[in-house]
Enzyme design. Structure first.
Site, PDB file in Angstrom:
ATOM      1  N   GLY A 150       0.815  -1.206   0.000  1.00 16.83           N
ATOM      2  CA  GLY A 150       0.000   0.000   0.000  1.00 16.83           C
ATOM      3  C   GLY A 150       0.852   1.259   0.000  1.00 16.83           C
ATOM      4  O   GLY A 150       2.067   1.222   0.214  1.00 16.83           O
ATOM      5  N   CYS A 151       0.189   2.386  -0.227  1.00 23.89           N
ATOM      6  CA  CYS A 151       0.904   3.663  -0.370  1.00 23.89           C
ATOM      7  C   CYS A 151       1.380   4.219   0.972  1.00 23.89           C
ATOM      8  O   CYS A 151       2.568   4.503   1.150  1.00 23.89           O
ATOM      9  CB  CYS A 151       0.026   4.672  -1.103  1.00 23.89           C
ATOM     10  N   TYR A 152       0.452   4.377   1.923  1.00 20.53           N
ATOM     11  CA  TYR A 152       0.867   4.813   3.255  1.00 20.53           C
ATOM     12  C   TYR A 152       1.930   3.860   3.803  1.00 20.53           C
ATOM     13  O   TYR A 152       2.883   4.263   4.477  1.00 20.53           O
ATOM     14  CB  TYR A 152      -0.326   4.784   4.209  1.00 20.53           C
ATOM     15  N   THR A 153       1.719   2.589   3.512  1.00 22.77           N
ATOM     16  CA  THR A 153       2.597   1.547   4.036  1.00 22.77           C
ATOM     17  C   THR A 153       4.023   1.692   3.534  1.00 22.77           C
ATOM     18  O   THR A 153       4.986   1.623   4.301  1.00 22.77           O
ATOM     19  CB  THR A 153       2.054   0.165   3.617  1.00 22.77           C
ATOM     20  N   CYS A 155       5.540   4.321   2.375  1.00 25.11           N
ATOM     21  CA  CYS A 155       6.140   5.517   2.931  1.00 25.11           C
ATOM     22  C   CYS A 155       6.567   5.290   4.387  1.00 25.11           C
ATOM     23  O   CYS A 155       7.681   5.644   4.783  1.00 25.11           O
ATOM     24  CB  CYS A 155       5.135   6.671   2.841  1.00 25.11           C
TER      25      CYS A 155
END
Length: 346
Positions: A150-153, A155
């Site tokens: 995932g994206c938040y992940t 980062c």
């Protein structure tokens, strides 16, 4: 060598479009199959005119027989679809990169807790390699089935990974404060994401329950070799694309900022897509927009004793489509940077 034959399920969404856009400039790829039940029979350029004259494919219905003719299938579909669609037989014939969350979490009970549904392919969870290239590169190269992070992940994990791998921080005090652009919510119409709701607004959501939390904890726990829990708070900001995460923690040892930067360099100096910025330049979403880069910087606050780590990336590129193509490059033995070397536009 012949180009690899590639298809995309869910090609009508924002992530699907970014896959198409990037793959059209990839010299080793031939796009052969694009699915969208809602747009079946329409030319792809009728939905995304930017590809006019570059791509003449039509949207097709989801058809497993079409997938069997491919070398690689990207699944850019809503959570729950891949677990119903992907089978052992399909995986025996086609390499798959799944961009949904269906195979990221190794614990099916945790998946049920956060996604509010039973996992319908528990037997395949062990086969999926978590596709964070900078950490699992060698496993990815040998894999046939990738769970794209995932994206938040992405980062959050990359900004904290060296510290936990070296056991330098207090594992009981990790706070991640993250902001995302609206495209992270997908292309489906939702009242919370309408222009009038988002514009001139800034809000937190999914407090203590965001679906990326267990994904972050899973990978950081692997790095630390013991269970890690984080306080993760996401926010929606009125921009189209981008993530900026700010993480707070405390050091166990008396290290200075230069020593910390040397530790990050130990892990990331040879990573093309991770840029440890000079101390005076802080990560900004504007300068990772449209790229596969992650920008990281840190500050040790001597007054409070807190360590602050900042990171930025494009949620649709390094947080989704770009990372998926980076995984594809590893799977097929291409240059890992191929098709992904563009810089941001101002």
């Amino acid at each position: 060598m012949a180009k690899i034959k590639v298809g995309i399920l869910g090609s009508n969404g924002y992530v699907g479009y970014e896959l198409v856009r990037l793959l059209l400039n990839h010299k080793e790829v031939e796009l052969q199959y694009l699915s969208s039940r809602a747009n079946k029979g329409k030319k792809y350029y009728e939905i995304y005119p930017s590809v006019y004259s570059r791509l003449d494919l039509e949207f097709e219905d989801v058809d497993i027989n079409k997938c069997l003719d491919l070398d690689l299938l990207f699944c850019a579909t809503p959570h729950g679809f891949s677990a119903d669609f992907i089978t052992k037989d399909l995986l025996d014939k086609v390499k798959i990169i799944d961009l949904s969350a269906d195979f990221r979490l190794k614990n099916a009970d945790v998946y049920k807790q956060y996604y509010k549904k039973e996992h319908n392919a528990k037997e395949l969870l062990k086969d999926a390699v978590y596709g964070l290239c900078e950490i699992h590169r060698e496993d990815i190269k040998a894999a046939k089935f990738i769970a794209n992070p995932g994206c938040y992940t992405t980062c959050s994990i990359l900004s904290l990974y060296p510290l936990l791998k070296e056991k330098l921080i207090d594992e009981n005090f990790i706070i991640i404060d993250a902001k995302s652009g609206v495209s992270g919510a997908g292309r489906e119409a939702k009242s919370d994401n309408l222009f009038c709701e988002v514009n001139e607004n800034f809000k937190a959501y999914a407090l203590s329950s965001h679906r990326h939390t267990p994904e972050i904890e899973q990978e950081l726990s692997l790095a630390f070799k013991s269970d890690i829990k984080v306080q993760f708070t996401p926010h929606l900001v009125p921009i189209q694309k981008g993530i900026l995460s700010t993480s707070y923690t405390k050091l166990k040892d008396n290290l200075n900022e230069n020593e910390l930067r040397e530790i990050y360099a130990k892990y990331y100096d040879k990573e093309y897509f991770i840029r440890l910025l000079p101390s005076e330049i802080l990560p900004q979403t504007k300068f990772t927009r449209g790229t596969n880069f992650v920008d990281i910087n840190l500050k040790l606050d001597e007054r409070t004793g807190n360590l602050i780590i900042l990171a930025s990336l494009d949620n649709l590129i390094k947080g989704a489509a770009g990372q998926a193509i980076q995984n594809m490059n590893l799977l097929f033995g291409f240059d890992e940077k191929l098709g992904l070397e563009n810089l941001s536009m101002i």
